[in-house]
Design a protein around this motif. Sequence first.
Motif, short mmCIF file in Angstrom:
data_model
loop_
_atom_site.label_atom_id
_atom_site.label_comp_id
_atom_site.label_asym_id
_atom_site.label_seq_id
_atom_site.Cartn_x
_atom_site.Cartn_y
_atom_site.Cartn_z
N LYS A 1 0.86 -1.17 -0.10
CA LYS A 1 0.07 0.00 -0.04
C LYS A 1 0.78 1.41 0.15
CE LYS A 1 -3.82 2.37 2.38
NZ LYS A 1 -4.73 2.28 3.43
N TYR A 2 2.07 1.25 0.74
CA TYR A 2 2.64 2.38 1.02
C TYR A 2 4.12 2.46 0.31
CZ TYR A 2 -0.86 3.54 4.22
OH TYR A 2 -1.93 3.80 5.04
N LYS A 3 4.21 1.34 -0.42
CA LYS A 3 5.30 1.14 -1.32
C LYS A 3 5.61 2.48 -2.33
CE LYS A 3 6.87 -2.43 -2.41
NZ LYS A 3 7.08 -3.90 -3.00
N GLY A 4 6.54 3.44 -2.37
CA GLY A 4 6.66 4.48 -3.26
C GLY A 4 8.12 5.43 -2.83
N PRO A 5 8.18 6.18 -3.52
CA PRO A 5 9.62 6.88 -3.58
C PRO A 5 9.52 7.92 -2.30
CG PRO A 5 8.52 7.75 -5.52
CD PRO A 5 7.90 6.49 -5.07
N THR A 6 8.22 8.37 -1.95
CA THR A 6 8.12 9.19 -0.70
C THR A 6 8.04 8.60 0.53
OG1 THR A 6 5.89 9.51 -1.17
CG2 THR A 6 7.09 11.10 -2.15
N THR A 7 7.57 7.32 0.59
CA THR A 7 7.28 6.76 1.96
C THR A 7 8.37 5.54 1.90
OG1 THR A 7 5.66 5.49 0.89
CG2 THR A 7 4.84 7.42 1.99
#
Length: 130
Positions: A106-112
């Motif tokens: 759900k929260y995988k991404g460059p900002t998190t």
Amino acid sequence: MGILKALVRTTTLGVGTVAASFGALTLGSTFVPISPLTDELFKTSYYAKYNPNNNPTLHDVCVKKVPLSKIKPELLEKKGSLVEVFCAGVWGGAGYHIQRLYLANKYKGPTTSHQLWNLQDLKNSSSNCR
């Protein structure tokens, strides 16, 4: 008919595995009922504020007594060490595996991505939140 037979066999095996695992993991544990008459939680202003209608709650307490002889002595020397190891075992253990996978997706991404802990981080963290 082969599909039904395989489904019944798989279901039986799954239920048996879950029951055996639960029995093994809770061996020596005692489930203690919580009552509004005996537990201090139900007498707090916080509880009254967020449950003004006295709705029933769903909860239990599982107690497992561990002899002091089974606890590593170095965990008893520094205040908080035993709690840190316990928390690392809970959050880094199998019980939260599915939740960790879900949150990672759900929260995988460059900002998190820097906020997500991997399994080793959870097991080795001192959980110092100050």
